[in-house]
Design an enzyme around this catalytic site. Structure first.
Site, PDB file in Angstrom:
ATOM      1  N   GLN A  50     -37.784 -12.154 -11.988  1.00  0.00           N
ATOM      2  CA  GLN A  50     -37.664 -13.609 -12.048  1.00  0.00           C
ATOM      3  C   GLN A  50     -37.783 -14.095 -13.488  1.00  0.00           C
ATOM      4  O   GLN A  50     -38.746 -13.771 -14.183  1.00  0.00           O
ATOM      5  CB  GLN A  50     -38.759 -14.245 -11.164  1.00  0.00           C
ATOM      6  CG  GLN A  50     -38.675 -15.746 -11.036  1.00  0.00           C
ATOM      7  CD  GLN A  50     -37.445 -16.223 -10.275  1.00  0.00           C
ATOM      8  OE1 GLN A  50     -37.080 -15.678  -9.250  1.00  0.00           O
ATOM      9  NE2 GLN A  50     -36.786 -17.237 -10.805  1.00  0.00           N
ATOM     10  N   LYS A  65     -37.145 -16.333  -1.632  1.00  0.00           N
ATOM     11  CA  LYS A  65     -36.325 -15.120  -1.647  1.00  0.00           C
ATOM     12  C   LYS A  65     -36.915 -14.095  -0.687  1.00  0.00           C
ATOM     13  O   LYS A  65     -36.192 -13.482   0.106  1.00  0.00           O
ATOM     14  CB  LYS A  65     -36.244 -14.536  -3.069  1.00  0.00           C
ATOM     15  CG  LYS A  65     -35.289 -15.311  -3.955  1.00  0.00           C
ATOM     16  CD  LYS A  65     -35.414 -14.934  -5.428  1.00  0.00           C
ATOM     17  CE  LYS A  65     -34.552 -15.874  -6.262  1.00  0.00           C
ATOM     18  NZ  LYS A  65     -34.795 -15.773  -7.706  1.00  0.00           N
ATOM     19  N   ASP A  70     -28.773  -9.344  -9.668  1.00  0.00           N
ATOM     20  CA  ASP A  70     -28.581 -10.620 -10.362  1.00  0.00           C
ATOM     21  C   ASP A  70     -27.328 -10.581 -11.245  1.00  0.00           C
ATOM     22  O   ASP A  70     -26.859 -11.627 -11.691  1.00  0.00           O
ATOM     23  CB  ASP A  70     -29.795 -10.900 -11.268  1.00  0.00           C
ATOM     24  CG  ASP A  70     -30.651 -12.038 -10.764  1.00  0.00           C
ATOM     25  OD1 ASP A  70     -30.180 -12.790  -9.885  1.00  0.00           O
ATOM     26  OD2 ASP A  70     -31.785 -12.181 -11.266  1.00  0.00           O
TER      27      ASP A  70
END
Ligand code: NDP
Length: 302
Positions: A103, A59, A126
């Site tokens: 995460q 990422k 997200d």
């Protein structure tokens, strides 16, 4: 390697993701020229889970490659939940940070829902915050989870309008199945959501023009479950033993060899949905940057 018996068109998620990243890079450069700063993505990793470390590294690399700023925060596995929440609050308040990604999974002593709820919904790239879940359900602009949004992009690229098509989503998780169903409803599909308690799953799948498999069971969906010509999106990523002793390989939730004989189009694993997830994350980040800076983004630019 694609079987020579394959009849279905192969949906090339890797190529689509590469194009999307190129478009994100152009939009990110325009943003920098207008805002006088780069769009920024903060990624928080707690602990040393090897798979999560690889995701976070990728990422970060891809964020920088698209001309955006990457802020990586690596915390030890025994970090207090309060310290993590304090970091999220600092990132919420930081004007250089447009998107925040924590995460998952988090270590078991942390409450994931509480952590997600602390992220500013307008930085929640997200799309897991309940505010964004509600926005998606009610048709308001917000952030949509990256994997299902990537699936819809692939479907629209292949099929054009999805209006009136019968879609079956197998799986009802918060990160894939449920948002996938919402997105397909928004595209005017007739949507069925199947799960582990669904009766006669093959018969349910056989009705579908679009099948999205997000189950986590290697090669579960067989070719003879499919309506001929159906479009198949395989979200599954399962590591299984390979033919060669001691080696492993990745397979999806769909039995590719038999499904490709019947489907009209299908995503491979790897190289289908997988590469889309980070590309859509970068897309969401540059969209967030525009919103946070009050700069209009041309409709359909991404
Ligand atoms: P979850 O384990 O959270 O959800 C799995 C879903 O599948 C559940 O709703 C479950 O039903 C359903 N299910 C399980 N067994 C069956 C069965 N026999 N028949 C029908 N339905 C069943 O998984 P995720 O949604 O997080 O992920 C699904 C897959 O997608 C995994 O392989 C994961 O690795 C992959 N993935 C890939 C991503 C990518 O970037 N390409 C990103 C995210 C996930 P129930 O609710 O009844 O238990």
């Amino acid at each position: 390697m694609v079987d020579t018996m394959t009849k279905a068109d192969i949906i090339d998620g890797k190529a689509f993701a590469q194009d999307l990243r190129a478009r994100v890079a152009e939009v990110a450069a325009d943003f920098e020229a207008m805002a006088g700063r780069k769009a920024g993505l903060a990624v928080v990793l707690v602990g040393e889970d090897p798979a999560s470390q690889v995701y976070v590294r990728n990422k970060g690399k891809q964020t920088v490659a698209c001309g955006m700023e990457s802020f990586e925060h690596k915390l030890p596995a025994d970090t207090n939940e309060a310290d993590l929440l304090a970091l999220v609050e600092r990132l919420n308040a930081d004007p250089a940070v447009d998107g925040i990604l924590v995460q998952l999974p988090l270590p078991s002593h942390m409450n994931e829902q509480k952590v997600i709820a602390t992220i500013d919904p307008d930085k929640d790239v997200d799309g897991f915050h309940v505010v964004n879940v509600g926005r998606l359900a009610t048709g308001l602009p917000g952030f949509v989870p990256c994997t299902p949004l990537g699936c819809v992009m692939l479907l629209k690229d292949k099929l054009g309008s999805l209006s009136g098509l019968d879609a079956v989503v197998i799986g009802r998780s918060n990160i894939v199945g449920k948002p996938m169903a919402q997105l397909l409803i928004a595209e005017s599909c007739t949507v069925t959501v199947a799960h582990s308690r669904t009766k006669d799953l093959p018969a349910v799948v056989r009705r579908a023009d679009i099948v999205v498999a997000a189950v986590g069971r290697p090669e579960m969906v067989k070719g003879d479950w499919l309506k001929p010509g159906a479009t198949v999106i395989d979200v599954g990523i399962n590591r299984v033993p390979a033919a060669e002793e001691g080696k492993t390989k990745l397979v999806g939730d769909v039995d590719f060899a038999s499904a490709a004989e019947v489907a009209g189009a299908i995503t491979p694993v790897p190289g289908g949905v997988g590469p889309m997830t980070i590309a859509v994350l970068l897309r969401n980040t540059v969209v967030a940057a525009h919103r946070n800076a009050g700069i209009a983004l041309e409709e359909g630019a991404l």
